[in-house]
Scaffold this motif. Sequence first.
Motif, PDB file in Angstrom:
ATOM      1  N   LEU A   1       0.835  -1.202   0.000  1.00 32.62           N
ATOM      2  CA  LEU A   1       0.000   0.000   0.000  1.00 32.62           C
ATOM      3  C   LEU A   1       0.867   1.248   0.000  1.00 32.62           C
ATOM      4  CD1 LEU A   1      -2.715   1.433   0.103  1.00 32.62           C
ATOM      5  CD2 LEU A   1      -2.805   1.010   2.561  1.00 32.62           C
TER       6      LEU A   1
ATOM      7  N   PHE B   1      -2.870   6.153 -18.188  1.00 36.30           N
ATOM      8  CA  PHE B   1      -2.766   4.818 -17.592  1.00 36.30           C
ATOM      9  C   PHE B   1      -3.213   3.781 -18.607  1.00 36.30           C
ATOM     10  CE2 PHE B   1      -4.686   1.314 -15.073  1.00 36.30           C
ATOM     11  CZ  PHE B   1      -3.521   0.859 -14.482  1.00 36.30           C
TER      12      PHE B   1
ATOM     13  N   THR C   1      -6.467  -1.771 -16.490  1.00 37.63           N
ATOM     14  CA  THR C   1      -7.711  -1.591 -15.729  1.00 37.63           C
ATOM     15  C   THR C   1      -7.394  -1.201 -14.287  1.00 37.63           C
ATOM     16  OG1 THR C   1      -8.715  -3.302 -17.108  1.00 37.63           O
ATOM     17  CG2 THR C   1      -9.903  -2.665 -15.112  1.00 37.63           C
TER      18      THR C   1
ATOM     19  N   LEU D   1      -4.162  -1.075 -11.241  1.00 32.26           N
ATOM     20  CA  LEU D   1      -2.718  -1.173 -10.989  1.00 32.26           C
ATOM     21  C   LEU D   1      -2.400  -2.567 -10.442  1.00 32.26           C
ATOM     22  CD1 LEU D   1      -2.314   2.275  -9.275  1.00 32.26           C
ATOM     23  CD2 LEU D   1      -0.982   1.530 -11.253  1.00 32.26           C
TER      24      LEU D   1
ATOM     25  N   PHE E   1       0.655  -4.587  -8.388  1.00 32.84           N
ATOM     26  CA  PHE E   1       1.946  -4.735  -7.739  1.00 32.84           C
ATOM     27  C   PHE E   1       2.259  -6.233  -7.685  1.00 32.84           C
ATOM     28  CE2 PHE E   1       0.125  -0.770  -6.497  1.00 32.84           C
ATOM     29  CZ  PHE E   1       1.191   0.108  -6.554  1.00 32.84           C
TER      30      PHE E   1
ATOM     31  N   TYR F   1      -5.226   4.201   0.986  1.00 30.53           N
ATOM     32  CA  TYR F   1      -5.602   3.700  -0.344  1.00 30.53           C
ATOM     33  C   TYR F   1      -6.479   4.724  -1.069  1.00 30.53           C
ATOM     34  CZ  TYR F   1      -8.139   1.123  -3.890  1.00 30.53           C
ATOM     35  OH  TYR F   1      -8.708   0.742  -5.082  1.00 30.53           O
TER      36      TYR F   1
ATOM     37  N   PRO G   1      -6.674   4.404 -13.045  1.00 36.13           N
ATOM     38  CA  PRO G   1      -6.900   2.986 -12.731  1.00 36.13           C
ATOM     39  C   PRO G   1      -8.137   2.805 -11.853  1.00 36.13           C
ATOM     40  CG  PRO G   1      -4.975   3.846 -11.557  1.00 36.13           C
ATOM     41  CD  PRO G   1      -5.402   4.903 -12.525  1.00 36.13           C
ATOM     42  N   GLN G   2      -8.782   1.664 -12.011  1.00 37.78           N
ATOM     43  CA  GLN G   2     -10.005   1.412 -11.233  1.00 37.78           C
ATOM     44  C   GLN G   2      -9.698   0.896  -9.831  1.00 37.78           C
ATOM     45  OE1 GLN G   2     -12.525  -1.143 -13.563  1.00 37.78           O
ATOM     46  NE2 GLN G   2     -12.639   0.308 -15.266  1.00 37.78           N
ATOM     47  N   GLY G   3      -8.475   0.436  -9.610  1.00 36.00           N
ATOM     48  CA  GLY G   3      -8.118  -0.088  -8.299  1.00 36.00           C
ATOM     49  C   GLY G   3      -6.658  -0.483  -8.291  1.00 36.00           C
ATOM     50  N   ALA G   4      -6.271  -1.225  -7.249  1.00 30.12           N
ATOM     51  CA  ALA G   4      -4.869  -1.659  -7.131  1.00 30.12           C
ATOM     52  C   ALA G   4      -4.833  -3.053  -6.511  1.00 30.12           C
ATOM     53  CB  ALA G   4      -4.075  -0.669  -6.289  1.00 30.12           C
ATOM     54  N   LEU G   5      -4.107  -3.947  -7.169  1.00 27.23           N
ATOM     55  CA  LEU G   5      -4.018  -5.329  -6.724  1.00 27.23           C
ATOM     56  C   LEU G   5      -2.559  -5.704  -6.470  1.00 27.23           C
ATOM     57  CD1 LEU G   5      -6.253  -6.889  -9.535  1.00 27.23           C
ATOM     58  CD2 LEU G   5      -7.011  -6.217  -7.247  1.00 27.23           C
ATOM     59  N   VAL G   6      -2.362  -6.731  -5.646  1.00 28.33           N
ATOM     60  CA  VAL G   6      -1.044  -7.357  -5.522  1.00 28.33           C
ATOM     61  C   VAL G   6      -1.192  -8.758  -6.098  1.00 28.33           C
ATOM     62  CG1 VAL G   6       0.801  -8.089  -3.980  1.00 28.33           C
ATOM     63  CG2 VAL G   6      -0.552  -6.046  -3.426  1.00 28.33           C
ATOM     64  N   VAL G   7      -0.433  -9.042  -7.162  1.00 31.38           N
ATOM     65  CA  VAL G   7      -0.570 -10.361  -7.797  1.00 31.38           C
ATOM     66  C   VAL G   7       0.469 -11.304  -7.201  1.00 31.38           C
ATOM     67  CG1 VAL G   7      -1.573  -9.503  -9.935  1.00 31.38           C
ATOM     68  CG2 VAL G   7       0.896  -9.625  -9.723  1.00 31.38           C
TER      69      VAL G   7
ATOM     70  N   ILE H   1      -4.503  -9.893  -4.310  1.00 30.89           N
ATOM     71  CA  ILE H   1      -4.963  -9.196  -3.107  1.00 30.89           C
ATOM     72  C   ILE H   1      -5.404  -7.801  -3.522  1.00 30.89           C
ATOM     73  CG2 ILE H   1      -4.208  -8.216  -0.907  1.00 30.89           C
ATOM     74  CD1 ILE H   1      -2.219 -10.690  -0.878  1.00 30.89           C
ATOM     75  N   ASP H   2      -6.615  -7.467  -3.143  1.00 30.32           N
ATOM     76  CA  ASP H   2      -7.181  -6.171  -3.501  1.00 30.32           C
ATOM     77  C   ASP H   2      -6.842  -5.172  -2.390  1.00 30.32           C
ATOM     78  OD1 ASP H   2      -8.760  -3.978  -4.071  1.00 30.32           O
ATOM     79  OD2 ASP H   2     -10.473  -5.185  -4.730  1.00 30.32           O
ATOM     80  N   LEU H   3      -6.029  -4.166  -2.714  1.00 27.59           N
ATOM     81  CA  LEU H   3      -5.604  -3.213  -1.678  1.00 27.59           C
ATOM     82  C   LEU H   3      -6.763  -2.346  -1.164  1.00 27.59           C
ATOM     83  CD1 LEU H   3      -2.082  -2.102  -2.980  1.00 27.59           C
ATOM     84  CD2 LEU H   3      -2.604  -3.634  -1.073  1.00 27.59           C
TER      85      LEU H   3
ATOM     86  N   HIS I   1      -9.223  -3.475   0.099  1.00 24.49           N
ATOM     87  CA  HIS I   1      -9.733  -4.170   1.286  1.00 24.49           C
ATOM     88  C   HIS I   1      -8.928  -3.844   2.541  1.00 24.49           C
ATOM     89  CE1 HIS I   1     -11.614  -7.458  -1.497  1.00 24.49           C
ATOM     90  NE2 HIS I   1     -12.263  -6.310  -1.533  1.00 24.49           N
TER      91      HIS I   1
END
Lengths: 221, 132
Positions: free
Chosen positions: A36, A58, A61, A63, A65, B69, B86-92, B103-105, B107
């Motif tokens: 985060l 951008f 869809t 971001l 990480f 966030y 961007p519509q959101g941020a994830l950790v793959v 993981i959806d940040l 949350h």
Amino acid sequence: MDEATAKAEILSVFATYKARTAADAPTVGALTKGKLYELYVLAQLVQDLTKRGFHLTFKGTSLQFKGAPGKIKLTDPHFEVRSPNSAAPDLWIFVDIEFETLGHFHAGVPMDDSCRHELDIVVVDSTPDYPAFANIQLGVECKAVASVQKHLVKEALGVRRELSMIHAEQDSLLTQLGSKVRVKVKANPPSEFWFAHIDPTASRYENSPSAFGIDFKFICP
Amino acid sequence: MEEQELEGLIILLSEQFRSIGREELADENNYLLRDPETGEARVREPRRRLVEMLKAFERSLAVQDHATYVEAIQIINDALPTGQAPQGALVVPTQGSRDVAPIDLSHAPELGDLRDRLLVLAARIADVGSTP
């Protein structure tokens, strides 16, 4: 405030924290690994570049990480950046990328695990699988630790060493591309290098690294 | 509060850090004071150390807080042309990892009230120390 009141408040804060985080261990794991914070620093970088006259879009869809650093993939979500002096996008922003080190190129040594290092955020001028040190226009190390210790500073010094040689102060690569804000760095190639942290006392470590073009950035939510 | 009571609170806080897997926050090396002339380090006196430990915990919550966030996404939204953020941020997860789902940040838990309480507590403990 007496001891009993302070004790009760500490226990209450921790009990509430545990209750709110117990149900989602994977998310808490990612948060404590600083993902985060990477997002927060990325947002500051996007804002900074915009103020400096760069135009960002951008691609993707959401971001993304990575759990572990890797190579550039244009299919991964990223930002395209158009420099003030350019008619088309000429820079790209990716996260969790390994770059090929100056030492590897300089010495022509065979590739081993020392020949690539990670940067949390990179602004690059081309998009090979693994960008070379010379492709990095700006690199960011994000340290989401409450107290910066000297070993983290040594680590940043090592990464900086693998990006550039020490050099007389000169305009940064982004400045040469038309940045409204003139940034000078004592490095060649003159990439910018941010050491982003949340520790208000970390500035006690910044003077010597600044001689190598490491910019300590106190970026705390 | 007497020094012994402050030390007791430091021990309690350290135990709580360990209970959430954040033992590094209890490490007294994080709270050293270095003499600017001699360069010698020493552990801060208990009141100051306790205040710094509470503030350090608040910062560690700041980088886990849902509000962070929201602020980050808003900053990006404001910097980009309308409709391009961007519509959101994830950790793959890493390939082969036991974690299979991104993981959806978004949350991240709401921790703003806890951060406020920690800062109030730190200020009150520091304030007691400055009372003649």
